[in-house]
Design a protein around this motif. Structure first.
Motif, PDB file in Angstrom:
ATOM      1  N   SER A 180       0.714  -1.357  -0.049  1.00 10.21           N
ATOM      2  CA  SER A 180       0.147   0.254   0.081  1.00 10.21           C
ATOM      3  C   SER A 180       0.937   1.490   0.016  1.00 10.21           C
ATOM      4  N   TYR A 181       2.007   1.280  -0.109  1.00  4.80           N
ATOM      5  CA  TYR A 181       3.093   1.990   0.218  1.00  4.80           C
ATOM      6  C   TYR A 181       3.281   3.407  -1.309  1.00  4.80           C
ATOM      7  N   GLY A 182       3.685   4.362  -1.897  1.00  3.53           N
ATOM      8  CA  GLY A 182       4.576   4.747  -2.671  1.00  3.53           C
ATOM      9  C   GLY A 182       5.766   4.874  -2.497  1.00  3.53           C
ATOM     10  N   MET A 183       6.188   5.220  -3.228  1.00  2.00           N
ATOM     11  CA  MET A 183       7.898   5.251  -3.413  1.00  2.00           C
ATOM     12  C   MET A 183       8.593   6.450  -4.227  1.00  2.00           C
ATOM     13  N   GLY A 184       9.415   7.056  -3.801  1.00  2.00           N
ATOM     14  CA  GLY A 184      10.104   8.143  -4.688  1.00  2.00           C
ATOM     15  C   GLY A 184      11.696   8.352  -3.784  1.00  2.00           C
ATOM     16  N   TRP A 185      11.823   8.849  -5.188  1.00  2.00           N
ATOM     17  CA  TRP A 185      13.532   9.775  -4.799  1.00  2.00           C
ATOM     18  C   TRP A 185      13.131  11.137  -5.095  1.00  2.00           C
ATOM     19  N   LEU A 186      14.048  11.667  -3.642  1.00  2.00           N
ATOM     20  CA  LEU A 186      14.132  12.924  -3.968  1.00  2.00           C
ATOM     21  C   LEU A 186      15.795  12.841  -3.914  1.00  2.00           C
ATOM     22  N   ARG A 187      16.169  14.838  -3.830  1.00  2.00           N
ATOM     23  CA  ARG A 187      17.792  14.813  -4.481  1.00  2.00           C
ATOM     24  C   ARG A 187      17.977  16.112  -3.540  1.00  2.00           C
ATOM     25  N   GLU A 193      17.180  22.925  -0.683  1.00  2.00           N
ATOM     26  CA  GLU A 193      15.906  22.558   0.012  1.00  2.00           C
ATOM     27  C   GLU A 193      16.453  20.545  -0.728  1.00  2.00           C
ATOM     28  N   ARG A 194      16.167  20.040  -0.057  1.00  2.00           N
ATOM     29  CA  ARG A 194      15.671  18.830  -0.441  1.00  2.00           C
ATOM     30  C   ARG A 194      14.003  18.349  -1.121  1.00  2.00           C
ATOM     31  N   GLU A 195      14.050  18.263  -2.505  1.00  2.00           N
ATOM     32  CA  GLU A 195      13.463  18.439  -3.859  1.00  2.00           C
ATOM     33  C   GLU A 195      13.187  16.919  -4.270  1.00  2.00           C
ATOM     34  N   PHE A 196      11.963  17.082  -4.343  1.00  2.00           N
ATOM     35  CA  PHE A 196      11.196  16.028  -5.311  1.00  2.00           C
ATOM     36  C   PHE A 196      11.654  15.632  -6.594  1.00  2.00           C
ATOM     37  N   VAL A 197      12.067  14.377  -6.807  1.00  2.00           N
ATOM     38  CA  VAL A 197      13.031  13.594  -8.483  1.00  2.00           C
ATOM     39  C   VAL A 197      11.423  13.535  -9.136  1.00  2.00           C
ATOM     40  N   ALA A 198      11.112  11.806  -8.132  1.00  2.00           N
ATOM     41  CA  ALA A 198      10.127  10.744  -8.970  1.00  2.00           C
ATOM     42  C   ALA A 198       9.808   9.823  -8.042  1.00  2.00           C
ATOM     43  N   ALA A 199       8.423   9.295  -8.227  1.00  2.00           N
ATOM     44  CA  ALA A 199       7.662   9.037  -7.537  1.00  2.00           C
ATOM     45  C   ALA A 199       7.574   7.567  -8.627  1.00  2.00           C
ATOM     46  N   ILE A 200       6.499   6.648  -7.686  1.00  2.00           N
ATOM     47  CA  ILE A 200       6.216   5.542  -8.428  1.00  2.00           C
ATOM     48  C   ILE A 200       4.730   4.710  -7.226  1.00  2.00           C
ATOM     49  N   THR A 201       3.801   4.597  -7.231  1.00  2.00           N
ATOM     50  CA  THR A 201       2.948   3.745  -6.940  1.00  2.00           C
ATOM     51  C   THR A 201       3.020   2.616  -6.724  1.00  2.00           C
ATOM     52  N   LEU A 202       3.092   1.608  -6.188  1.00  5.46           N
ATOM     53  CA  LEU A 202       3.260   0.329  -6.072  1.00  5.46           C
ATOM     54  C   LEU A 202       2.502  -0.450  -6.382  1.00  5.46           C
ATOM     55  N   THR A 203       1.200  -0.370  -6.359  1.00  2.49           N
ATOM     56  CA  THR A 203       0.072  -0.531  -6.524  1.00  2.49           C
ATOM     57  C   THR A 203       0.005  -1.019  -7.336  1.00  2.49           C
ATOM     58  N   ALA A 204      -0.871   0.380  -8.704  1.00  4.12           N
ATOM     59  CA  ALA A 204      -1.161   0.157 -10.089  1.00  4.12           C
ATOM     60  C   ALA A 204      -0.051   0.703 -11.167  1.00  4.12           C
ATOM     61  N   GLY A 205       1.796   1.445 -10.047  1.00  2.22           N
ATOM     62  CA  GLY A 205       2.892   1.165 -10.671  1.00  2.22           C
ATOM     63  C   GLY A 205       3.009   2.823 -11.674  1.00  2.22           C
ATOM     64  N   ASN A 206       1.924   3.667 -11.432  1.00  4.68           N
ATOM     65  CA  ASN A 206       1.535   5.340 -11.803  1.00  4.68           C
ATOM     66  C   ASN A 206       2.587   6.011 -11.566  1.00  4.68           C
ATOM     67  N   THR A 207       3.897   6.666 -12.087  1.00  3.35           N
ATOM     68  CA  THR A 207       5.255   7.148 -12.214  1.00  3.35           C
ATOM     69  C   THR A 207       4.004   8.953 -12.326  1.00  3.35           C
ATOM     70  N   ASP A 262       5.425  14.767  -3.511  1.00  6.45           N
ATOM     71  CA  ASP A 262       6.032  15.877  -4.261  1.00  6.45           C
ATOM     72  C   ASP A 262       6.377  16.657  -3.195  1.00  6.45           C
ATOM     73  N   GLY A 263       6.823  16.679  -1.807  1.00  5.51           N
ATOM     74  CA  GLY A 263       7.526  17.024  -1.595  1.00  5.51           C
ATOM     75  C   GLY A 263       7.922  16.398  -0.311  1.00  5.51           C
ATOM     76  N   PRO A 264       8.839  16.930   0.341  1.00  4.85           N
ATOM     77  CA  PRO A 264       9.527  16.339   1.269  1.00  4.85           C
ATOM     78  C   PRO A 264       8.652  15.449   2.450  1.00  4.85           C
ATOM     79  N   GLY A 265       7.925  16.566   2.735  1.00  4.68           N
ATOM     80  CA  GLY A 265       6.796  15.820   4.033  1.00  4.68           C
ATOM     81  C   GLY A 265       5.598  14.932   4.216  1.00  4.68           C
ATOM     82  N   ASP A 266       6.125  14.292   2.567  1.00  6.28           N
ATOM     83  CA  ASP A 266       4.782  13.379   2.063  1.00  6.28           C
ATOM     84  C   ASP A 266       5.650  12.164   2.122  1.00  6.28           C
ATOM     85  N   TYR A 267       6.466  11.790   2.667  1.00  2.31           N
ATOM     86  CA  TYR A 267       7.348  10.329   3.181  1.00  2.31           C
ATOM     87  C   TYR A 267       7.425   9.896   4.781  1.00  2.31           C
TER      88      TYR A 267
END
Length: 128
Positions: free
Chosen positions: A31-38, A44-58, A110-115
């Protein structure tokens, strides 16, 4: 408790490629989504990419669209970030992160606070 371990960082010349991998452990990720930030020095830390693990939306930030690809390898239990056409401005510490609650909207990633969980980071250096 979720643990995230990144690998694959390093030094590459501009125009080159790197592949980062994130291996989660300690919990079920269905039920998680995963992301890469840099985070670059002094920024500041910024969003790079993310994927939803159920549907695979990117989802991607605009500066990496067409150059980076996020994917999940179910067999290896990793979330990978394939980076191509790297630029010096891509130099940063790259962090893998996991979102505890399922969400399929870009705004949930799309933000560090989402994780809720973070890896220790892996350094990517792109030389000009």
């Amino acid at each position: 408790q979720v643990q995230l371990v990144e690998s694959g960082g390093g030094l590459v010349q501009a125009g080159g490629s790197l592949r980062l991998s994130c291996t989660p452990s300690g919990a079920t990720f269905s039920s998680y989504g995963m992301g890469w930030l840099r985070q670059a020095p002094g920024k500041e830390r910024e969003f790079v990419a993310a994927i939803t693990l159920t549907a695979g939306n990117t989802f991607y930030t605009s500066s990496v669209k067409g150059r980076f690809t996020i994917s999940r390898d179910k067999a290896k239990n990793t979330v990978d970030l394939q980076m191509t056409s790297l630029k010096p401005e891509d130099t940063a510490v790259y962090y893998c992160a996991a979102r505890r609650d399922y969400c399929s909207a870009y705004g949930c990633y799309d933000g560090p606070g989402d994780y809720d969980y973070w890896g220790q980071g892996t350094q990517v250096n792109v030389s000009s």
